[in-house]
Scaffold this motif. Structure first.
Motif, short mmCIF file in Angstrom:
data_model
loop_
_atom_site.label_atom_id
_atom_site.label_comp_id
_atom_site.label_asym_id
_atom_site.label_seq_id
_atom_site.Cartn_x
_atom_site.Cartn_y
_atom_site.Cartn_z
N HIS A 1 0.84 -1.23 0.00
CA HIS A 1 0.00 0.00 0.00
C HIS A 1 0.86 1.27 0.00
O HIS A 1 0.70 2.15 0.85
CB HIS A 1 -0.96 0.00 1.21
N LEU A 2 1.76 1.34 -0.94
CA LEU A 2 2.63 2.52 -1.05
C LEU A 2 1.83 3.69 -1.59
O LEU A 2 1.07 3.54 -2.55
CB LEU A 2 3.81 2.22 -1.98
N PRO A 3 2.01 4.88 -1.01
CA PRO A 3 1.25 6.03 -1.51
C PRO A 3 1.77 6.50 -2.87
O PRO A 3 2.97 6.46 -3.13
CB PRO A 3 1.47 7.10 -0.43
N SER A 4 0.86 6.96 -3.69
CA SER A 4 1.23 7.52 -4.98
C SER A 4 2.17 8.72 -4.75
O SER A 4 1.96 9.52 -3.84
CB SER A 4 -0.06 7.95 -5.68
N GLY A 5 3.21 8.80 -5.57
CA GLY A 5 4.15 9.92 -5.44
C GLY A 5 5.19 9.73 -4.36
O GLY A 5 5.97 10.66 -4.08
N SER B 1 5.25 10.25 -10.48
CA SER B 1 5.79 11.31 -9.62
C SER B 1 6.55 10.74 -8.42
O SER B 1 7.17 11.48 -7.65
CB SER B 1 4.66 12.23 -9.13
N GLY B 2 6.52 9.40 -8.25
CA GLY B 2 7.28 8.78 -7.16
C GLY B 2 8.70 8.45 -7.61
O GLY B 2 8.99 8.42 -8.80
N PHE C 1 12.64 9.22 3.43
CA PHE C 1 11.81 8.34 2.61
C PHE C 1 10.39 8.16 3.17
O PHE C 1 10.20 8.08 4.38
CB PHE C 1 12.48 6.96 2.49
N ASP C 2 9.45 8.04 2.23
CA ASP C 2 8.04 7.77 2.59
C ASP C 2 7.83 6.28 2.86
O ASP C 2 6.81 5.90 3.45
CB ASP C 2 7.11 8.20 1.46
N ALA C 3 8.74 5.45 2.38
CA ALA C 3 8.69 4.02 2.67
C ALA C 3 10.09 3.45 2.51
O ALA C 3 10.85 3.88 1.64
CB ALA C 3 7.73 3.30 1.74
N VAL C 4 10.43 2.50 3.38
CA VAL C 4 11.71 1.80 3.29
C VAL C 4 11.37 0.32 3.10
O VAL C 4 10.75 -0.30 3.96
CB VAL C 4 12.55 2.02 4.57
#
Ligand code: SAM
Length: 212
Positions: free
Chosen positions: A42-46, A70-71, A112-115
């Motif tokens: 469930h990674l966010p767009s961008g 955009s990510g 980072f928004d996710a690792v």
């Protein structure tokens, strides 16, 4: 960094296997598991995503699809030959894969928004330090994710047949929970089932960040 990389025998192990890694490890029946695996994050767009131990960039296209144009996916690895494969595959417009060790990430705090650490965590020599680094570079609210397409026991059996990585294993559940806690990531979700391992936790805002 150079000295640390050079002293890890796994670099030579993975260098030797890099050219045929994807063909050998990701035949079509395995590869088709990658899109649903990444969807389950469930990674966010961008989003800006760190791909820990990217190897030849196996997961990068799937991560990129999930986060959209955009990510950005930032891949790194210890093995020069894996990075050579990743560079050929990813092309000139993608962020270049960099050489680094998981125990000393060349990224600023809260980048980072996710690792995402896919199929690599058992190989990190100091797992506590690696997880602390993963937490450090994650933004508040970012997910830190360790994932495999095998259970802990299946993975141990699989590694057992391969020289330099024969003893590389995922920590037992209690130990993994402790490592997350020590890294400032309390109460991770851990799923250990046939064909699937997932340990993930969202980084909480630090008390100073949550103050008005
Ligand atoms: C089993 S491979 C998986 C690669 C890729 N994620 C995939 O699924 O194809 C593990 C990767 O972790 C890398 N690795 C091992 N120890 C590392 C470390 N300390 N820091 C960064 N990468 C490391 C290896 O070079 C290798 O590319």
């Amino acid at each position: 960094m150079q000295r640390q990389n050079g002293s890890d025998p796994r670099a030579a192990f993975f260098d030797a296997r890099a050219a045929h890694w994807e063909a050998n490890c990701y035949p079509p029946p395995v590869r088709e598991k990658l899109p649903p695996l990444v969807a389950s994050f469930h990674l966010p767009s961008g989003a800006t995503v760190l791909d820990m131990g990217t190897g030849p960039g196996t997961l990068v296209p799937y991560l990129q699809d999930a986060i959209g144009p955009s990510g950005r996916v930032f891949p790194f690895d210890l093995s020069l030959e894996m990075l050579r494969q990743a560079r050929m595959k990813l092309g000139p417009t993608a962020p270049p894969p960099v050489r680094a060790t998981a125990m000393r990430l060349p990224f600023r705090d809260a980048s980072f928004d996710a690792v995402v650490c896919f199929a690599a965590f058992p190989h990190f020599e100091d797992k506590g330090l690696a997880l602390s680094e993963m937490a450090r570079v994650a933004k508040s609210g970012a997910q830190v994710i360790i994932a495999h397409l095998l259970s802990r026991a299946e993975l141990l059996a699989h590694h057992g047949t391969h020289g330099a990585v024969a003893r590389d294993a995922l920590p037992e559940e209690g130990r993994m929970r402790d490592l997350f806690l020590l890294a400032g990531l309390p109460d991770p979700v851990i799923i250990d089932a046939p064909g699937r391992y997932l340990a993930k936790c969202r980084k909480l805002a630090s008390p100073s960040e949550s103050r008005p």
